[in-house]
Design a protein around this motif. Structure first.
Motif, mmCIF file in Angstrom:
data_model
loop_
_atom_site.group_PDB
_atom_site.id
_atom_site.type_symbol
_atom_site.label_atom_id
_atom_site.label_comp_id
_atom_site.label_asym_id
_atom_site.label_seq_id
_atom_site.Cartn_x
_atom_site.Cartn_y
_atom_site.Cartn_z
ATOM 1 N N MET A 2 41.934 29.551 41.488
ATOM 2 C CA MET A 2 42.374 29.263 40.356
ATOM 3 C C MET A 2 43.146 28.052 39.932
ATOM 4 O O MET A 2 43.600 27.608 39.188
ATOM 5 C CB MET A 2 43.425 30.547 40.204
ATOM 6 N N LEU A 47 44.206 41.518 38.415
ATOM 7 C CA LEU A 47 42.716 40.976 38.802
ATOM 8 C C LEU A 47 42.065 42.495 38.917
ATOM 9 O O LEU A 47 42.515 43.317 39.371
ATOM 10 C CB LEU A 47 42.701 40.405 40.177
ATOM 11 N N HIS A 224 39.252 44.114 30.773
ATOM 12 C CA HIS A 224 40.047 42.990 30.081
ATOM 13 C C HIS A 224 41.238 43.396 29.593
ATOM 14 O O HIS A 224 42.106 42.800 28.978
ATOM 15 C CB HIS A 224 39.114 42.283 29.130
ATOM 16 N N GLU A 228 43.519 39.343 33.730
ATOM 17 C CA GLU A 228 43.192 38.157 33.063
ATOM 18 C C GLU A 228 41.907 37.719 33.951
ATOM 19 O O GLU A 228 40.907 36.966 33.462
ATOM 20 C CB GLU A 228 44.231 37.045 33.780
ATOM 21 N N GLU A 229 41.680 38.264 35.141
ATOM 22 C CA GLU A 229 40.491 37.836 35.787
ATOM 23 C C GLU A 229 39.900 39.129 36.290
ATOM 24 O O GLU A 229 40.260 40.174 36.582
ATOM 25 C CB GLU A 229 40.803 37.003 36.951
ATOM 26 N N TYR A 241 33.144 36.137 39.601
ATOM 27 C CA TYR A 241 34.449 36.209 39.819
ATOM 28 C C TYR A 241 34.765 34.969 38.712
ATOM 29 O O TYR A 241 34.204 34.107 38.308
ATOM 30 C CB TYR A 241 34.939 35.639 41.002
ATOM 31 N N GLY A 242 35.988 35.565 37.793
ATOM 32 C CA GLY A 242 36.459 34.859 36.641
ATOM 33 C C GLY A 242 37.198 35.089 35.765
ATOM 34 O O GLY A 242 37.637 36.537 35.805
ATOM 35 N N PRO A 243 37.657 34.506 34.681
ATOM 36 C CA PRO A 243 38.431 34.974 33.585
ATOM 37 C C PRO A 243 37.724 36.093 32.939
ATOM 38 O O PRO A 243 36.468 36.220 32.653
ATOM 39 C CB PRO A 243 38.555 33.938 32.605
ATOM 40 N N SER A 244 38.438 37.231 32.865
ATOM 41 C CA SER A 244 37.666 38.353 32.525
ATOM 42 C C SER A 244 36.848 38.233 31.062
ATOM 43 O O SER A 244 35.828 38.617 31.065
ATOM 44 C CB SER A 244 38.487 39.811 32.014
ATOM 45 N N HIS A 306 35.123 30.396 36.249
ATOM 46 C CA HIS A 306 34.062 31.462 36.403
ATOM 47 C C HIS A 306 32.992 30.977 37.149
ATOM 48 O O HIS A 306 32.362 29.941 37.066
ATOM 49 C CB HIS A 306 33.496 31.446 34.824
#
Ligand SMILES: Nc1ncnc2c1ncn2[C@@H]1O[C@H](COP(=O)(O)OP(=O)(O)OP(=O)(O)O)[C@@H](O)[C@H]1O
Length: 325
Positions: A2, A47, A224, A228-229, A241-244, A306
């Protein structure tokens, strides 16, 4: 992953877990529940680990809660390898900081004891409270999870609703000042009507108390609300994997797209009932699931933070594949 400046609260580095099953008859079986899983969670954030049954998401949670040791790889909490927590004091401290909340809110509570007992014990054990201070903290902990202490304290677990019991489980984590709550399908046994309120409570605890959450769910649509992820798992591997918001609005991995296609909310529906080549949905789903079992290579960044993991071409032999089904 991150790129933030302070050390993560939780970090998994290439964590693998192989379970060995020794049936009464026949040969020993190996189940690769986790394959080189790497994850990062910053303090005060959440997460979501999303995947279908058997994907390995609970194994991540249980490894973080130290219910077993990974076969390989490292789990760091606040920068420290949890395999190195060997003294009783270190282990107690970790148990206090990392609490688990399970799917069945009843199972975690002793039916023979009133709610008061479930909260008083951790407050005495971990915070050394007694007398008025203990009573005050017990009541406050219930208020913090939006339960009325006058009504709740002297009830037995079976006298509460499922949602209230899950709130008591969250209250126990508050009682010991946890820094991380591993919430494994915390709402899936609750009535649909109250799921959202429990998720809202978890979100509030994160925002107001700075508690981090590892939110384990089969339901990508709820990720979400709190997280956040989002990390999407299949067959023991992270595939995306990444920001929701980015993972949900712009899913890159075919398996993530498949998960989202099963979500009833049209706002997050990505594909229709047919696959890319126009096959019936179930056939398309099987194709995606089969190819997603192959080992992944290095992740590729498709948008800020992401990542999608592309699969290596060398498929494992079919015998190995069956173990992940
Ligand atoms: N203690 C164990 N012994 C043997 N195999 C196990 C054990 N725990 C998990 N597994 C296997 O590891 C794989 C991943 O299981 P895991 O429980 O992590 O999946 P999951 O995604 O959380 O699924 P579910 O939502 O059904 O719990 C599965 O194939 C499961 O059968």
């Amino acid at each position: 992953m991150m790129g933030e400046n302070f050390p993560p609260l939780l970090e998994l580095q290439n964590v693998s877990k192989i379970f060995t099953l020794k049936p009464f008859f026949g040969p020993e079986k190996r189940v690769e529940a986790l394959r080189n899983v790497s994850l990062t969670l910053q303090a005060g954030r959440a997460l979501a680990i999303v995947g279908e049954s058997g994907s390995g998401k609970s194994t991540v949670g249980r490894a973080v809660a130290r219910l077993f040791r990974p076969t390989s790889g490292r789990i760091l909490f606040a920068g420290r390898d949890i395999a190195g927590l060997t003294t009783h004091a270190d282990q107690m401290s970790y148990l206090r900081m990392v609490q688990m909340v399970f799917q069945d809110p009843f199972a975690a509570l002793n039916p023979a004891h009133k709610i008061r007992h479930h909260l008083v014990r951790p407050l005495i054990l971990h915070r050394g409270l007694k007398g008025d201070a203990l009573e005050e903290a017990t009541r406050q902990t219930l208020v913090d999870v939006e339960l009325d202490p006058d009504v709740t304290l002297d009830k037995y677990p079976h006298e509460l609703s499922g949602g209230q019991r899950q709130r008591v489980n969250l209250a126990r984590a508050l009682a010991v000042d946890s820094r991380l709550i591993v919430a494994d399908e915390p709402t899936s046994m609750l009535d649909v009507s109250i799921r959202r309120s429990v998720l809202d409570l978890m979100r509030r605890l994160k925002l107001e108390r700075g508690i981090s959450f590892l939110y384990i769910t089969h339901d990508i649509a709820t990720a979400h609300y709190i997280a956040e992820e989002t990390a999407v798992m299949f067959a023991g591997q992270i595939v995306e994997y990444g920001p929701s918001a980015s993972v949900i609005r712009n899913p890159q991995h075919p398996y993530t797209q498949l998960l989202l296609s099963a979500v009833p909310d049209p706002a997050v529906r990505i594909t229709g009932g047919r696959g890319e080549q126009g096959q019936p949905f179930s056939m398309h789903a099987e194709t995606v699931r089969n190819s997603s079992r192959r080992p992944v290579g290095q992740p590729a960044e498709v948008a800020s933070g992401h990542f999608v993991y592309h699969h290596l071409d060398m498929s494992p032999p079919m015998g190995d594949i069956a173990q992940h089904a």
